[in-house]
Design an enzyme around this catalytic site. Structure first.
Site, PDB file in Angstrom:
ATOM      1  N   GLY A 173       5.059   3.213   1.690  1.00  0.00           N
ATOM      2  CA  GLY A 173       6.149   3.601   0.783  1.00  0.00           C
ATOM      3  C   GLY A 173       5.590   3.936  -0.574  1.00  0.00           C
ATOM      4  CB  SER A 233      -0.880   0.009   1.240  1.00  0.00           C
ATOM      5  OG  SER A 233      -0.039   0.188   2.371  1.00  0.00           O
ATOM      6  CE  LYS A 234      -0.072   7.313  -3.496  1.00  0.00           C
ATOM      7  NZ  LYS A 234      -0.807   7.604  -4.636  1.00  0.00           N
ATOM      8  NE  ARG A 235      -1.879   2.072   5.761  1.00  0.00           N
ATOM      9  CZ  ARG A 235      -1.402   1.006   6.370  1.00  0.00           C
ATOM     10  NH1 ARG A 235      -0.591   1.136   7.392  1.00  0.00           N
ATOM     11  NH2 ARG A 235      -1.737  -0.207   5.963  1.00  0.00           N
TER      12      ARG A 235
END
Ligand code: GLU
Length: 487
Positions: free
Chosen positions: A258, A254-256
């Site tokens: 990295g 997920s974006k969270r």
């Protein structure tokens, strides 16, 4: 279906290319190349609410940059276009009508309010959420009239009530789904656009796709697709659902945690060779311990049979390591061309080509990313004006200044200023002064680079040249003495 291998990458244009998307594109491309097949790019933009301006151009640019070239797609028509789904709406509508005629699909006139009510009720009863098939029982002729008169509707596919469906997947073997967990999927939305499920099946068939290679997140949709193929009476493609990409803590990538956009890695200066090599290993391996692969080698060795089921962990340390390996493999001239823009962006202009090549050769083991070269190599071109504090503390005391001045003296008297000669001079002086060579080496590095680490000291001195080294040492003695001794 064509006997030729035809595969496709079918992204929704969200504005950037996700690394998972790059992996899907790469596997399709490698599989096509290896099998002398055709790689199709299809844009799945049926969700108009998610449309992003410029997304398709950006996507094509990123794929091109990565070296993943499509044979057919937007702007490269070869009798199977258009390749953008929003330009194929009548095709989907015609096919939906065919299913309605055959009794495999039906009009649904349920209002958003009724569906909302239904969802609430199901939630209150603790039931799974599914359409209650209210309109499935309507008289087809009657429904046809209502739809023709303009009444707001969707088209849903008829899923069998009982039983199960078994399909084959190259990576997972046989997979079985029970029908009672499948919803009567909407095929045409009330805005007249198809849903992904109808569009993907119709397009894969009409574009003669032989192998559907895509992410595991689409596996739950696959039984609906297989059913649609059966309803249309079409031959199935081969399915291969690629393993999920995971964060190091095994959660879904997920974006969270990295960056997930390929563009972000590109902007940081990772080499495309490293990114491709890294992404290729997210689910595949050659079956032995080789880890460094070029695109050519991947094309020669990639095989769907060697793609695993287990989720693939996205490990940035591995990417960094691969990047370093590919930097070492790249010809110096190519690296030079890659670092020049970074230098110029940092105000280091007009460096002579052969000088820059020598700098790159000196630093290549230490270039973590091509971007950042200017920062880590600035002192090769510009004398330092600050000195690492910890290094000064550790390596510079009251005796250092005079020793450094003696060294400057010694160096300026040298005729050949090459690595071996410099080393000889430094060691000879250390012996005369009866000190360890390190008492000269560390302060010299600090004086000429401002840093405590870097390439081999004697190579670095040879690169800078005699006058520059001597002047940097004298300068440093003045500045650091001020710092250390307050004098
Ligand atoms: N449009 C889907 C996506 O965005 C494609 C799924 C498929 O390959 O069938 O990933």
């Amino acid at each position: 279906m064509s006997t030729r291998v035809r595969v496709r990458f079918a992204p929704s244009p969200t504005g950037y290319l996700h690394v998972g998307g790059l992996r899907t594109a790469l596997y399709n491309y490698l599989f096509a190349k290896r099998n002398d097949g055709v790689f199709v790019l299809r844009i799945e933009d049926t969700d108009q609410s998610r449309k992003v301006e410029g997304a398709v151009d950006n996507l094509i640019r990123t794929l091109d940059w990565a070296g993943i070239h499509f044979n057919e797609g937007p702007g490269r028509d070869a009798n199977h276009g258009p390749y953008v789904q929003s330009q194929r709406l009548t095709i989907y509508r015609d096919h939906a009508h065919e299913l309605i005629r055959k009794g495999h699909a039906y009009y649904c006139f349920c209002t958003p309010e009724r569906l909302d009510e239904l969802r609430k009720q199901q939630a209150a009863e603790g039931k799974g959420q599914a359409y209650d098939r209210h309109c499935r029982a309507l008289d087809p002729a009657e429904s046809e009239k209502r739809a023709a008169s303009g009444e707001r509707h969707v088209v849903r596919m008829r899923i069998p009530e009982y039983g199960e469906l078994t399909m084959r997947d190259v990576i997972r073997g046989e997979v079985t789904f029970k029908y009672d967990v499948l919803d009567d999927q909407v095929l045409i939305k009330s805005d007249g656009f198809p849903t992904y499920h109808l569009a993907v099946v119709v397009d894969d068939h009409l574009m003669e796709i032989s192998h559907v290679i895509r992410g595991e997140e689409w596996l739950p949709s696959a039984p609906k697709h297989v059913l649609l193929y059966r309803y249309f009476g079409w031959e199935l493609p081969v399915f291969a659902h690629l393993p999920l990409l995971l964060n190091p803590d095994k959660s879904k990538l997920s974006k969270r945690q990295g960056d997930v956009a390929v563009e972000d890695y590109r902007a940081k200066g990772y080499l495309k060779e490293a990114i491709i090599n890294f992404v290729a290993f997210l689910g595949w391996n050659p079956g032995d311990d080789r880890e460094i692969f070029s695109m050519e080698q991947l094309i020669n060795e990639f095989d769907l049979e060697r793609v695993g089921k287990a989720g693939a962990v996205f490990n940035v340390d591995k990417l960094n390591w691969l990047n370093q390996q590919h930097i070492m493999l790249k010809p110096v001239e190519e690296l030079t061309a890659l670092v020049r823009p970074d230098l110029e962006a940092n105000g280091i202009m007009g460096i002579d080509e052969s000088r820059l090549r020598a700098a790159v050769a000196l630093m290549r083991e230490r270039i973590p990313f091509v971007i950042g070269f200017a920062e880590s190599a600035r002192y090769l071109f510009v004398a330092p004006d600050t000195y690492e504090e910890a290094g000064v503390k550790k390596n510079w005391d009251a005796e250092t200044g005079p020793r450094m001045l003696a060294l400057a003296e010694r160096l300026s008297a040298m005729s050949a200023f090459e690595t071996a000669e410099i080393e000889g001079a430094v060691k000879a002086l250390a012996e005369e002064l009866q000190i360890k060579a390190s008492k000269l080496i560390h302060p010299t590095r600090l004086a000429i680079s401002g840093r405590t680490g870097g390439p081999g000291l004697y190579e670095l001195m040879a690169f800078l040249g005699k006058p520059e080294v001597v002047s940097r040492i004298r300068n440093a003695v003045e500045k650091i003495n001020l710092l250390v001794l307050g004098a």
